[in-house]
Design a protein around this motif. Structure first.
Motif, mmCIF file in Angstrom:
data_model
loop_
_atom_site.group_PDB
_atom_site.id
_atom_site.type_symbol
_atom_site.label_atom_id
_atom_site.label_comp_id
_atom_site.label_asym_id
_atom_site.label_seq_id
_atom_site.Cartn_x
_atom_site.Cartn_y
_atom_site.Cartn_z
ATOM 1 N N GLY A 146 45.263 -15.487 33.524
ATOM 2 C CA GLY A 146 44.073 -14.654 33.511
ATOM 3 C C GLY A 146 43.104 -14.943 32.378
ATOM 4 O O GLY A 146 42.274 -14.093 32.048
ATOM 5 N N PHE A 147 43.168 -16.143 31.810
ATOM 6 C CA PHE A 147 42.299 -16.485 30.679
ATOM 7 C C PHE A 147 41.941 -17.961 30.789
ATOM 8 O O PHE A 147 42.811 -18.799 31.050
ATOM 9 C CB PHE A 147 43.031 -16.211 29.365
ATOM 10 N N GLN A 148 40.668 -18.283 30.567
ATOM 11 C CA GLN A 148 40.199 -19.635 30.830
ATOM 12 C C GLN A 148 40.235 -20.565 29.618
ATOM 13 O O GLN A 148 40.424 -21.768 29.757
ATOM 14 C CB GLN A 148 38.764 -19.592 31.370
ATOM 15 N N GLU A 149 40.032 -20.029 28.420
ATOM 16 C CA GLU A 149 39.970 -20.899 27.238
ATOM 17 C C GLU A 149 41.330 -21.548 26.982
ATOM 18 O O GLU A 149 42.377 -20.931 27.164
ATOM 19 C CB GLU A 149 39.529 -20.106 25.999
ATOM 20 N N THR A 150 41.304 -22.794 26.547
ATOM 21 C CA THR A 150 42.542 -23.520 26.257
ATOM 22 C C THR A 150 42.811 -23.655 24.764
ATOM 23 O O THR A 150 43.919 -23.999 24.358
ATOM 24 C CB THR A 150 42.495 -24.930 26.872
ATOM 25 N N LYS A 151 41.806 -23.384 23.961
ATOM 26 C CA LYS A 151 41.968 -23.383 22.509
ATOM 27 C C LYS A 151 40.789 -22.638 21.909
ATOM 28 O O LYS A 151 39.783 -22.405 22.578
ATOM 29 C CB LYS A 151 42.040 -24.802 21.952
ATOM 30 N N MET A 152 40.933 -22.262 20.645
ATOM 31 C CA MET A 152 39.834 -21.587 19.959
ATOM 32 C C MET A 152 40.009 -21.765 18.458
ATOM 33 O O MET A 152 41.118 -22.095 17.988
ATOM 34 C CB MET A 152 39.799 -20.094 20.318
ATOM 35 N N PRO A 153 38.942 -21.595 17.679
ATOM 36 C CA PRO A 153 39.076 -21.680 16.229
ATOM 37 C C PRO A 153 40.094 -20.654 15.729
ATOM 38 O O PRO A 153 40.167 -19.537 16.241
ATOM 39 C CB PRO A 153 37.670 -21.346 15.720
ATOM 40 N N ARG A 154 40.856 -21.035 14.727
ATOM 41 C CA ARG A 154 41.905 -20.150 14.231
ATOM 42 C C ARG A 154 41.352 -18.795 13.797
ATOM 43 O O ARG A 154 42.010 -17.771 13.961
ATOM 44 C CB ARG A 154 42.644 -20.814 13.063
ATOM 45 N N GLY A 155 40.152 -18.788 13.262
ATOM 46 C CA GLY A 155 39.565 -17.541 12.789
ATOM 47 C C GLY A 155 39.362 -16.505 13.871
ATOM 48 O O GLY A 155 39.225 -15.319 13.585
ATOM 49 N N ASP A 156 39.343 -16.920 15.155
ATOM 50 C CA ASP A 156 39.161 -15.983 16.260
ATOM 51 C C ASP A 156 40.482 -15.402 16.760
ATOM 52 O O ASP A 156 40.474 -14.494 17.600
ATOM 53 C CB ASP A 156 38.477 -16.684 17.437
ATOM 54 N N ALA A 157 41.604 -15.908 16.280
ATOM 55 C CA ALA A 157 42.899 -15.609 16.889
ATOM 56 C C ALA A 157 43.508 -14.299 16.392
ATOM 57 O O ALA A 157 43.822 -14.159 15.203
ATOM 58 C CB ALA A 157 43.868 -16.758 16.631
ATOM 59 N N PHE A 158 43.715 -13.364 17.299
ATOM 60 C CA PHE A 158 44.475 -12.146 16.989
ATOM 61 C C PHE A 158 45.894 -12.520 16.557
ATOM 62 O O PHE A 158 46.515 -11.830 15.748
ATOM 63 C CB PHE A 158 44.564 -11.255 18.227
ATOM 64 N N CYS A 159 46.421 -13.601 17.137
ATOM 65 C CA CYS A 159 47.815 -13.982 16.901
ATOM 66 C C CYS A 159 48.095 -14.400 15.455
ATOM 67 O O CYS A 159 49.265 -14.513 15.068
ATOM 68 C CB CYS A 159 48.226 -15.086 17.869
ATOM 69 N N ASN A 160 47.052 -14.628 14.651
ATOM 70 C CA ASN A 160 47.257 -14.849 13.221
ATOM 71 C C ASN A 160 48.061 -13.708 12.601
ATOM 72 O O ASN A 160 48.882 -13.917 11.702
ATOM 73 C CB ASN A 160 45.912 -14.948 12.494
#
Length: 329
Positions: free
Chosen positions: A228-242
């Motif tokens: 259900g999500f299209q992006e395959t990567k993103m800048p680390r600064g955007d990641a909730f998972c940090n």
């Protein structure tokens, strides 16, 4: 400010300055006594109410402040908000109210608490209490230094009139974690069917529109599997998972728009307008939090036990799968 004292051997020892906030004189004494037995901590202030505590914290700028939740007039959660501007102080909640509530712990962390302890932990196992407290402080300082370096770099690149706000917690084992991530060939967005089956299963059984399996390296969050999500990567600064990979249990964000950590995130203010996030760290055999399994919704959701148990069980399965992957040279 951290102080250092020279030992007899000529080595230096970090001494962390502590402010204790609790309306019970018995608990104040217990904490003062416990900290007093430690050469690596020094109590520099004690407060019985939030207003006095706020003044003390602002004036003394301690390295650590312990905060009780139940206090007269203004509670501990409000004190966290009142001292949000004091970014150099590691704030820990010491209260038995957080014993069985993951949601309460997540809310307190969203307000600025680095971690939560039970009061009885100080009596039952002081060695474990101080080991966890030191680890929390080390992690807090590493994150603060990383944020400072990033801000300095952004200022140099963008000029004084174009500051860039970036910051996220850094795992204590960051270098080893990233090395293992690459050795297991997980720092990429190449989808693998076994992983895809798990994210689809989790999303469907929990009725969440999005489920992700993510791995974070130095600069990028790799979305190894997505439902259900299209992006395959993103800048680390955007990641909730940090924030997920620096703790042992689930991270719960009930409403990202009201959470200081995420309110300005592009995924919150813009598409897909994330509101609810629940992430479970994937902890492999050697204790490394190598990745995260998370579910996401654009609606504010109530999170119950089935969500926590499903994510925890599937994260354990993923950890076994990662452990079984061969290491590459």
């Amino acid at each position: 400010m951290l102080t250092r004292r020279g030992a007899m051997t000529g080595t230096t020892r970090i001494v962390r300055r502590v402010v204790i906030v609790d309306d019970s004189r018995v608990i104040q004494t217990m904490l003062e006594t416990a900290f007093g037995t430690r050469p690596d901590f020094k109590v520099v202030g004690v407060a019985s109410d939030a207003k006095t505590a706020c003044d003390l914290i602002g004036r003394l700028r301690p390295d650590v402040v312990t905060i009780d939740l139940c206090m007269p007039y203004i509670d501990g959660a409000a004190l966290l908000q009142m001292t949000a501007h004091v970014g150099s102080t590691c704030k820990v909640v010491v209260s038995d109210q957080v014993a069985k509530s993951v949601l309460m712990q997540s809310r307190l962390q969203s307000l600025g608490a680095s971690t939560c302890f039970l009061k009885r932990q100080i009596i039952d196992d002081p060695q474990a209490f101080f080991a966890k407290l030191n680890a929390t402080c080390d992690q807090f300082q590493a994150g603060a230094k990383a944020q400072s370096r990033t801000a300095s770099s952004a200022l140099a690149l963008n000029g004084p009139n174009e500051p860039k706000e970036v910051g996220f917690p850094i795992p204590r084992d960051e270098a080893a974690r990233i090395k293992l991530l690459h050795a297991k060939e997980l720092a990429n967005s190449l989808h693998e069917r076994p992983f895809d089956l798990i994210t689809r299963h989790v999303a469907e059984i929990l009725a969440f529109p999005v489920c992700l399996l993510t791995f974070i390296d130095r600069e990028t969050q790799w979305i190894k599997s997505a439902y259900g999500f299209q992006e395959t990567k993103m800048p680390r600064g955007d990641a909730f998972c940090n924030y997920t990979i620096v703790q042992d249990s689930a991270l719960v964000v009930n409403n990202a728009a009201n959470d200081n950590r995420f309110a300005q995130n592009r995924l919150v203010v813009g598409e897909p307008h994330i509101r609810t996030y629940v992430g479970q760290p994937i902890i492999v055999r050697d204790g490394t939090r190598i990745g995260a399994l998370c579910v996401i919704d654009t609606k504010i959701r109530h999170i119950g036990k089935p969500t926590f148990s499903t994510l925890a069980n599937m994260a354990d399965v993923l950890a076994e799968m990662v452990d079984a992957r061969p290491l590459v040279a």
